[in-house]
Structure formats: structure tokens, C-alpha cells
Design a protein around this motif. Structure first.
Motif, PDB file in Angstrom:
ATOM      1  N   CYS A 161      89.546  56.130 111.697  1.00 25.41           N
ATOM      2  CA  CYS A 161      89.625  55.146 112.615  1.00 25.41           C
ATOM      3  C   CYS A 161      89.972  55.675 113.801  1.00 25.41           C
ATOM      4  CB  CYS A 161      91.032  54.305 112.241  1.00 25.41           C
ATOM      5  SG  CYS A 161      90.822  53.323 110.631  1.00 25.41           S
ATOM      6  N   VAL A 162      90.734  56.924 114.060  1.00 27.56           N
ATOM      7  CA  VAL A 162      90.512  57.508 115.458  1.00 27.56           C
ATOM      8  C   VAL A 162      89.161  57.801 115.747  1.00 27.56           C
ATOM      9  CG1 VAL A 162      91.438  59.733 116.440  1.00 27.56           C
ATOM     10  CG2 VAL A 162      92.840  58.541 114.791  1.00 27.56           C
ATOM     11  N   LEU A 163      88.274  58.480 114.872  1.00 29.70           N
ATOM     12  CA  LEU A 163      87.005  58.672 115.313  1.00 29.70           C
ATOM     13  C   LEU A 163      85.984  57.498 115.821  1.00 29.70           C
ATOM     14  CD1 LEU A 163      86.068  61.276 112.564  1.00 29.70           C
ATOM     15  CD2 LEU A 163      86.662  61.535 114.797  1.00 29.70           C
ATOM     16  N   ALA A 164      86.259  56.292 115.161  1.00 31.31           N
ATOM     17  CA  ALA A 164      85.241  55.069 115.391  1.00 31.31           C
ATOM     18  C   ALA A 164      85.914  54.031 116.486  1.00 31.31           C
ATOM     19  CB  ALA A 164      85.594  54.185 114.045  1.00 31.31           C
ATOM     20  N   ASN A 165      85.131  54.071 117.433  1.00 30.85           N
ATOM     21  CA  ASN A 165      85.511  53.159 118.547  1.00 30.85           C
ATOM     22  C   ASN A 165      85.218  51.498 118.181  1.00 30.85           C
ATOM     23  OD1 ASN A 165      86.008  55.143 120.378  1.00 30.85           O
ATOM     24  ND2 ASN A 165      83.963  55.819 120.833  1.00 30.85           N
ATOM     25  N   LYS A 166      84.100  51.315 117.585  1.00 31.77           N
ATOM     26  CA  LYS A 166      83.852  50.225 117.486  1.00 31.77           C
ATOM     27  C   LYS A 166      83.761  49.590 115.927  1.00 31.77           C
ATOM     28  CE  LYS A 166      79.483  46.988 118.143  1.00 31.77           C
ATOM     29  NZ  LYS A 166      78.281  47.010 118.740  1.00 31.77           N
ATOM     30  N   ARG A 167      82.943  50.342 115.043  1.00 32.92           N
ATOM     31  CA  ARG A 167      82.552  49.654 113.647  1.00 32.92           C
ATOM     32  C   ARG A 167      83.090  50.674 112.652  1.00 32.92           C
ATOM     33  NH1 ARG A 167      77.408  48.366 110.405  1.00 32.92           N
ATOM     34  NH2 ARG A 167      76.706  50.241 111.552  1.00 32.92           N
ATOM     35  N   PHE A 168      83.709  50.288 111.449  1.00 32.93           N
ATOM     36  CA  PHE A 168      84.069  51.476 110.308  1.00 32.93           C
ATOM     37  C   PHE A 168      83.359  50.813 108.894  1.00 32.93           C
ATOM     38  CE2 PHE A 168      87.811  53.203 107.913  1.00 32.93           C
ATOM     39  CZ  PHE A 168      86.779  54.473 107.350  1.00 32.93           C
ATOM     40  N   VAL A 169      82.537  51.535 108.570  1.00 37.45           N
ATOM     41  CA  VAL A 169      81.950  51.057 107.288  1.00 37.45           C
ATOM     42  C   VAL A 169      82.369  51.821 106.260  1.00 37.45           C
ATOM     43  CG1 VAL A 169      79.706  50.757 106.181  1.00 37.45           C
ATOM     44  CG2 VAL A 169      79.702  50.385 108.623  1.00 37.45           C
ATOM     45  N   ILE A 170      82.828  51.159 105.064  1.00 38.47           N
ATOM     46  CA  ILE A 170      83.406  52.042 103.777  1.00 38.47           C
ATOM     47  C   ILE A 170      82.647  51.466 102.699  1.00 38.47           C
ATOM     48  CG2 ILE A 170      85.372  52.353 102.594  1.00 38.47           C
ATOM     49  CD1 ILE A 170      87.109  51.330 104.930  1.00 38.47           C
ATOM     50  N   GLY A 171      81.942  52.505 102.086  1.00 40.42           N
ATOM     51  CA  GLY A 171      81.167  52.265 100.680  1.00 40.42           C
ATOM     52  C   GLY A 171      82.392  52.432  99.585  1.00 40.42           C
ATOM     53  N   VAL A 172      82.618  51.221  98.849  1.00 36.99           N
ATOM     54  CA  VAL A 172      83.630  51.452  97.759  1.00 36.99           C
ATOM     55  C   VAL A 172      82.757  51.600  96.433  1.00 36.99           C
ATOM     56  CG1 VAL A 172      85.651  50.574  96.632  1.00 36.99           C
ATOM     57  CG2 VAL A 172      85.430  50.429  99.253  1.00 36.99           C
ATOM     58  N   CYS A 173      82.994  52.651  95.688  1.00 36.82           N
ATOM     59  CA  CYS A 173      82.520  52.792  94.206  1.00 36.82           C
ATOM     60  C   CYS A 173      82.441  51.346  93.375  1.00 36.82           C
ATOM     61  CB  CYS A 173      82.804  53.676  93.616  1.00 36.82           C
ATOM     62  SG  CYS A 173      82.263  55.433  94.185  1.00 36.82           S
ATOM     63  N   ASN A 174      81.460  50.770  92.995  1.00 35.94           N
ATOM     64  CA  ASN A 174      81.199  49.679  91.998  1.00 35.94           C
ATOM     65  C   ASN A 174      81.269  50.238  90.792  1.00 35.94           C
ATOM     66  OD1 ASN A 174      81.848  46.921  91.398  1.00 35.94           O
ATOM     67  ND2 ASN A 174      79.573  46.555  92.663  1.00 35.94           N
ATOM     68  N   LEU A 229      89.426  47.356 115.079  1.00 33.81           N
ATOM     69  CA  LEU A 229      88.327  47.859 114.491  1.00 33.81           C
ATOM     70  C   LEU A 229      87.548  46.898 113.688  1.00 33.81           C
ATOM     71  CD1 LEU A 229      87.202  50.608 114.999  1.00 33.81           C
ATOM     72  CD2 LEU A 229      88.092  51.320 112.702  1.00 33.81           C
ATOM     73  N   GLN A 230      86.245  46.822 113.758  1.00 31.10           N
ATOM     74  CA  GLN A 230      85.370  45.723 112.965  1.00 31.10           C
ATOM     75  C   GLN A 230      85.134  46.873 111.650  1.00 31.10           C
ATOM     76  OE1 GLN A 230      81.527  45.029 114.973  1.00 31.10           O
ATOM     77  NE2 GLN A 230      80.483  44.579 112.667  1.00 31.10           N
ATOM     78  N   VAL A 231      85.762  46.357 110.574  1.00 31.99           N
ATOM     79  CA  VAL A 231      85.912  46.978 109.448  1.00 31.99           C
ATOM     80  C   VAL A 231      84.915  46.096 108.683  1.00 31.99           C
ATOM     81  CG1 VAL A 231      86.874  47.614 107.387  1.00 31.99           C
ATOM     82  CG2 VAL A 231      88.081  47.566 109.487  1.00 31.99           C
ATOM     83  N   GLU A 232      83.618  47.003 107.800  1.00 30.73           N
ATOM     84  CA  GLU A 232      82.996  46.563 106.759  1.00 30.73           C
ATOM     85  C   GLU A 232      82.959  47.112 105.627  1.00 30.73           C
ATOM     86  OE1 GLU A 232      78.936  46.408 108.369  1.00 30.73           O
ATOM     87  OE2 GLU A 232      79.462  45.561 110.102  1.00 30.73           O
ATOM     88  N   ILE A 233      83.405  46.656 104.280  1.00 29.60           N
ATOM     89  CA  ILE A 233      83.650  47.164 103.118  1.00 29.60           C
ATOM     90  C   ILE A 233      82.329  46.629 102.308  1.00 29.60           C
ATOM     91  CG2 ILE A 233      84.912  47.374 101.209  1.00 29.60           C
ATOM     92  CD1 ILE A 233      87.264  47.015 103.085  1.00 29.60           C
ATOM     93  N   VAL A 234      81.570  47.699 101.751  1.00 26.25           N
ATOM     94  CA  VAL A 234      80.356  46.974 100.939  1.00 26.25           C
ATOM     95  C   VAL A 234      80.649  47.917  99.545  1.00 26.25           C
ATOM     96  CG1 VAL A 234      79.222  46.673 103.044  1.00 26.25           C
ATOM     97  CG2 VAL A 234      79.118  49.068 101.919  1.00 26.25           C
ATOM     98  N   PRO A 235      80.045  47.248  98.566  1.00 20.41           N
ATOM     99  CA  PRO A 235      79.966  47.826  97.266  1.00 20.41           C
ATOM    100  C   PRO A 235      79.038  49.192  97.251  1.00 20.41           C
ATOM    101  CG  PRO A 235      78.805  45.939  97.095  1.00 20.41           C
ATOM    102  CD  PRO A 235      79.606  46.043  98.270  1.00 20.41           C
TER     103      PRO A 235
END
Length: 376
Positions: A202-215, A249-255
């Protein structure tokens, strides 16, 4: 004892790594559930103009402190859900699009604080009441708190070498930040190592943070995969933590159905956060990106957090697999109502992987007079 508290740290950033353990230990005697941590080095609660929140630049020492915070928290107050707040951390506060204050209005948190704590050192005991009043007002400008917010001045035992560090002054280089940052993981039973990874990202991200979560497809080889929390619950906990940490922060969580996910196809991504353990995976991502005609990502490496409480059969680092091991032999869900069933025969089912102890338990039950039957 309070359920939720917020800790306002005012010590210089280069001194906090030495001071944070005793501060957390003191806080844990007053808070038993959630402890938010707000950073404002040099905040003067003693006098002069009313204290107001300010923007803080992301620096290398901040990343180091985040890692130390969660490492110490796991050591001295493992029962607490510690969450570091980043709303006032901003790379370019002078931008015309950035408000003059980090908190145009108080930020709501998932759990409203009932008490505010601080490491601010009161020089004159007669100022204590004034300091607590200013602390409560300052905190109320930053976050939505419970009515009748209490305040406590902590007096932690200072560690050796702190006076020497005070004389050295604070020197920390700026941390490079990026518009779009990506990480991946299972994020089962969100723990300190996860939080450190997420906060640094979150400190490193200025705009968007994408997180891939193991399915499901990515869980087959996990230790005690049967005890991994459902995907929806893991995502819910991530969203809550990140909304508290950095709501702008714009957070995107994807499988994540394979080892790469969106990291090898998203052209907007600039940086991937890895550990010593996952660095090779980050390098593999970059190889795939180059094959796909995309720019490679900056690999930002963070430290693994050691688990000082690990046993001989657990990993030395803080890990979800160790937490799942510790669940064995505990009640994971309340018993179902079986009053409508006949009391005899009483049937007990034993399940588990190879070497999990089924035969040993069966022999103990047989010694108590039970008969056993193997189902194949």
C-alpha cells in the motif's frame, strides 16, 4: 480493558524499531481485540498550537518499521489484531489533486476505537490532562471514534542504544512508489506476515493495488488444505483490512487459478512485491511478461517474519500452515444438535491424511471398549 484501541506513535521513525516492542506490550494490557496504529513522528501534544494531522512521505525507514511492528506484535501481543494505518502516508502531498489535510473528514474504521494510546513523553506531570485532551481531539480529527473516547499515556521501558540513536538524527531516503502494484498469495487466516506485505504494498502503490488470491486449483498441494478458509471469507478479510489501511487506494482482488494470474497480462502493472521465498516466482512473472511483449515489473523484496513461537514441526517463519497445524485438536465449529438421534450406538468418525494419527486414536478408543470398523 478495551475491545478496540488506536495507538498514536510520536517518536522519531528511526527510534521506533527499538521502542515499539515495549509500547505494544503496554498497549496489550489495555486492549484485547483490535489495535490500530497511527504514525505521526514529532507530534507535539504538550503545548503551542493545536496538533493537526500532516502528510508523511514514504521512506525506507517506514517500510523497515512496518516489518518490525508486525514481527514484534506476533511476539509480544499475538492475540491482538494489529493494523497499521496509512491514510496520512502520501508520496506527493503538493499535488493540486491532493487535499491539504490527510483527513478532510474523520475516517471510519471497521472497529470504532474506544481508547487512544500514545508513546508521547510528558515532561511536566502537571501537563498530563492537557496532553490527553489534545490527544483525544487530534484522534477525533483523524478517525471516527466511540463517544466518550478514553486516553492513556503509555510509559514503556526504553531499550538500550535509544539515546545514541536520538543523537544521530533521522536520515532516511525516499522510497520509490508506483502507480500499479501487484501481489499474490493464499492469505489464509490473515496474520502479521500478510499484513506486513499488504501494508508495504500500500505504501508503494499510488493508485491501484491488485491482489491475486489462490482459488481451489491452487490449494491442492497446501498443508492441511481442508482447514483453509473459504475464498469468500479470505477476500472479505482482505477488503476490510485494506479499507482500514488506505481507503483512497483502488483495490482489485482477483482469483488466482495458476501461479501467474493477471500479473503476466496486465500492461498497467509496474511493481510486484515478493519475499526472499517468492523472488523466483517474481522473476518467472517477468519472463512471461517479456514473452507477452510487456515491460518487466520492478521486484520489491520484503523480509520474511520469523515466528519465535514455532515448534519443531512448524516453519520458522510466520505462516498460515503453522496456524492450521495449531488448529488440530481444537473445536472448529460448535457441535450440531443431535438430540433427535438415538443415543446408541454412538458413532465416531476418524478422518485424515496418511500419518495423521487415525490408527493411534482408534487404538485408544478400542482400549476404552469401542469397536472399530475401517471404511474403504
Amino acid at each position: 480493558m478495551f475491545s478496540t484501541g488506536i495507538l498514536v506513535l510520536t517518536s522519531p521513525l528511526h527510534i521506533l524499531p527499538l521502542r515499539i516492542a515495549p509500547v505494544l506490550s503496554s498497549a496489550a494490557q489495555l486492549v484485547d481485540r483490535t489495535l490500530y496504529v497511527h504514525l505521526h513522528p514529532g507530534l507535539n501534544l504538550g503545548g503551542g498550537s493545536p496538533p493537526r494531522p500532516v502528510f508523511l512521505p514514504p521512506v525506507v525507514d517506514l517500510s523497515t518499521f512496518i516489518t518490525r511492528l508486525y514481527s514484534n506484535a506476533a511476539d509480544v501481543c499475538g492475540h491482538l489484531d494489529v493494523r497499521f494505518l496509512l491514510t496520512n502516508i502520501h508520496a506527493h502531498p503538493a499535488s493540486s489533486q491532493t487535499p491539504s489535510s490527510p483527513f478532510p473528514s474523520p475516517q471510519p474504521l471497521s472497529h470504532s476505537p474506544e481508547v487512544v494510546l500514545t508513546d508521547f513523553a510528558v515532561q511536566d506531570p502537571h501537563q498530563t490532562r492537557q496532553v490527553t485532551q489534545r490527544l483525544e481531539k487530534y484522534t477525533g480529527c483523524c478517525y471516527v471514534c466511540r463517544p466518550g473516547l478514553s486516553s492513556v499515556l503509555l510509559h514503556p521501558q526504553l531499550q538500550e542504544n535509544e539515546d545514541r540513536l536520538k543523537n544521530q538524527g533521522e536520515k532516511s531516503e525516499c522510497l520509490e512508489t508506483y502507480s500499479d502494484v501487484v501481489v499474490g498469495g493464499t492469505f489464509d487466516r490473515l496474520h502479521g506476515a500478510h499484513k506486513s506485505l499488504l501494508n508495504v504494498s500500500c505504501v508503494l502503490a499510488n493508485k491501484r493495488f491488485v491482489i491475486g488470491v489462490c482459488n481451489q486449483a491452487m490449494l491442492k498441494k497446501k498443508v492441511l488444505k481442508e482447514l483453509i478458509e473459504p475464498y469468500s471469507l479470505r477476500v472479505q478479510k482482505l477488503k476490510e483490512f485494506l479499507q482500514d489501511s488506505k481507503p483512497s487506494l483502488q483495490v482489485e482482488i482477483v482469483p488466482l487459478d495458476d501461479p501467474f494470474g493477471v500479473s503476466i497480462v496486465d500492461p498497467m502493472l509496474k511493481c510486484i512485491v515478493v519475499s526472499e521465498e517468492t523472488k523466483k516466482g517474481g522473476e518467472a512473472v517477468n519472463k512471461k511478461r517479456i514473452e507477452n511483449g510487456l515491460q518487466p515489473l520492478v521486484l520489491h523484496e520484503i523480509q520474511l517474519l520469523k515466528d519465535v513461537h514455532h515448534t519443531d514441526i512448524e516453519e520458522e517463519k510466520i505462516s498460515s500452515s503453522s496456524l492450521r497445524f495449531r488448529l488440530l485438536g481444537t473445536l472448529l465449529a460448535p457441535p450440531k444438535d443431535t438430540s433427535h438421534l438415538p443415543t446408541l450406538p454412538y458413532v465416531i468418525g476418524l478422518t485424515g491424511g496418511s500419518g495423521s494419527g487415525k490408527t493411534s486414536i482408534a487404538k485408544q478408543l478400542e482400549a476404552l471398549g469401542c469397536s472399530s470398523h475401517r471404511l474403504r
